[in-house]
Write a protein that holds these residues in place. Structure first.
Motif, PDB file in Angstrom:
ATOM      1  N   LYS A 116       0.792  -1.204   0.558  1.00  0.00           N
ATOM      2  CA  LYS A 116      -0.348   0.009   0.106  1.00  0.00           C
ATOM      3  C   LYS A 116       0.593   0.999   0.258  1.00  0.00           C
ATOM      4  N   MET A 118       1.777   4.889   0.318  1.00  0.00           N
ATOM      5  CA  MET A 118       1.150   6.184   0.667  1.00  0.00           C
ATOM      6  C   MET A 118       1.871   7.666   0.320  1.00  0.00           C
ATOM      7  N   GLY A 119       3.332   7.192  -0.464  1.00  0.00           N
ATOM      8  CA  GLY A 119       3.441   8.603  -0.877  1.00  0.00           C
ATOM      9  C   GLY A 119       5.216   8.119  -2.197  1.00  0.00           C
ATOM     10  N   GLN A 144      -0.377   2.404   7.748  1.00  0.00           N
ATOM     11  CA  GLN A 144      -1.479   3.914   7.644  1.00  0.00           C
ATOM     12  C   GLN A 144      -2.884   3.983   7.124  1.00  0.00           C
ATOM     13  N   ALA A 146      -5.346   5.418   7.097  1.00  0.00           N
ATOM     14  CA  ALA A 146      -6.022   6.442   6.120  1.00  0.00           C
ATOM     15  C   ALA A 146      -5.166   8.050   6.210  1.00  0.00           C
ATOM     16  N   ASN A 147      -5.540   8.670   5.193  1.00  0.00           N
ATOM     17  CA  ASN A 147      -4.682  10.194   4.936  1.00  0.00           C
ATOM     18  C   ASN A 147      -4.603  10.462   5.987  1.00  0.00           C
ATOM     19  N   GLY A 148      -3.100  10.706   6.847  1.00  0.00           N
ATOM     20  CA  GLY A 148      -2.784  11.867   7.791  1.00  0.00           C
ATOM     21  C   GLY A 148      -3.092  10.766   9.368  1.00  0.00           C
ATOM     22  N   ARG A 150      -1.628   7.508  11.545  1.00  0.00           N
ATOM     23  CA  ARG A 150      -0.857   6.129  11.550  1.00  0.00           C
ATOM     24  C   ARG A 150      -1.227   5.664  12.520  1.00  0.00           C
ATOM     25  N   GLU A 174      -2.088  19.558   8.407  1.00  0.00           N
ATOM     26  CA  GLU A 174      -0.896  20.471   7.210  1.00  0.00           C
ATOM     27  C   GLU A 174      -0.503  21.009   7.757  1.00  0.00           C
TER      28      GLU A 174
END
Length: 338
Positions: A116, A118-119, A144, A146-148, A150, A174
């Motif tokens: 998976k 993520m980056g 991870q 979800a996005n953001g 962990r 952000e």
């Protein structure tokens, strides 16, 4: 301070080359679609929006990391480390330590990196574990969700007994990072440790945050709070952590591409002790040499020399530490294969 365990995972496999294909198009393996460039108006608006955004400050535990990486790691005896990659996602390693001061040990470790992505260089889940000749186990799983968001689960055993285990949740925005850690919880006894971290970018160069530690056990409970600030310049990083347990200040400076310097000040209110350390790292890329040295206010001098024997996957490490006050000398030699 918030981590009960610490484990390091190797670098994940490199991402696949090529860009993403447009809907309805089939791209052969090894090829990618060229990126679609925005118009000049869209590009200028996007640049202004990106310039006004604050960067993510990273985690609270990494505030002093850049300075600590300059200092040499202490090693004693002879250590042999062999790393073997079985595939792009799985590798194993063997560590043999022959010590003159303690017991000699052997450790077998394995690392799995999932598919998976993520980056650019982030693949999940990551599973790391190692076991020694006495049956003691260290394991860690990072995923991870979800996005953001962990999560991390780590535990440690001492032969047949569970010694430590912890569960982490990291929320990355952000311009901020928040972390919650639960260590060694026992509902029946009513004991455990809860650690919360928060780090916020105030300006592109300044980040402020704090740490709150709550521990409880039968007949005793307490709370410890710390505040931290970090300022990042063009070639330096200054960090200060203040709390009821003491103070920790560090300064990292990159003189040039070969030389890096670091200074640390640590004061403990519980131990009533203060120490100052100076370290440097010298990189000689033409000779494949990496030298680290340090000296502190307790008259402890240490140095490590690492030599990479390219093109062979072989590295040699020589480590020496001398304590002038206690008149103790330690020397270590390491070989890394793979």
């Amino acid at each position: 301070m918030g981590s009960v365990l610490a484990a390091s995972s190797p670098n994940p496999p490199p991402p696949a080359s090529g860009g993403a294909a447009s809907p309805g198009l089939t791209v052969p393996p090894g090829f990618g679609m060229p990126p679609v460039l925005p118009s000049s108006g869209e590009a200028s608006g996007q640049d202004q929006e990106d310039g006004s955004r604050l960067p993510n400050p990273g985690t609270f535990d990494e505030c002093h990391r850049k300075c600590k990486e300059v200092f040499p790691m202490q090693m004693e005896g002879v250590r042999l480390f062999v790393n073997k990659g079985l595939s792009n996602h799985f590798q194993v390693n063997h560590t043999l330590l022959l010590s003159t001061m303690g017991d000699s040990t052997y450790r077998f470790g394995a690392t799995y990196v999932g598919t998976k992505q993520m980056g650019p260089a982030e693949f999940f889940p990551v599973m790391v574990g190692d076991i020694d000749n006495s049956g003691s186990l260290n394991a860690q799983v990072i995923h991870q969700i979800a996005n953001g968001v962990r999560s991390k689960l780590a535990f440690q055993t001492q032969q047949q007994k569970f010694v430590n285990w912890q569960c982490d949740a990291e929320f990355k925005g952000e311009d901020y990072t928040a972390t919650v850690t639960l260590g060694n919880p026992d509902v029946l006894v009513g004991s455990g440790i809860v650690v919360t971290h928060y780090l916020q970018s105030i300006t592109p160069a300044l980040a402020l945050g704090g740490e709150l530690v709550y521990h409880s056990r039968p007949g005793e409970e307490g709370t410890v709070m710390s505040l931290a600030g970090r300022y990042t310049g063009s070639n330096y990083i200054a960090t200060l952590t203040l709390g009821s347990a003491g103070a920790h200040a560090s300064y990292y400076h990159k003189a040039n591409e070969q030389l890096q310097l670091g200074v640390e000040l640590e004061a403990s209110t519980r131990m009533q002790d203060t120490s100052v350390s100076f370290g440097y790292q010298l990189d000689v890329p033409k000779a494949n040499l990496l030298f680290k040295g340090s000296v502190d206010s307790n008259w402890v001098v240490g140095a490590t020399l690492e030599k990479k024997l390219l093109p062979l996957p072989l590295s040699l490490v020589l480590c020496t530490f001398l304590n002038h006050q206690k008149n103790k000398f330690q020397c270590g030699f390491g070989v890394t294969i793979g």
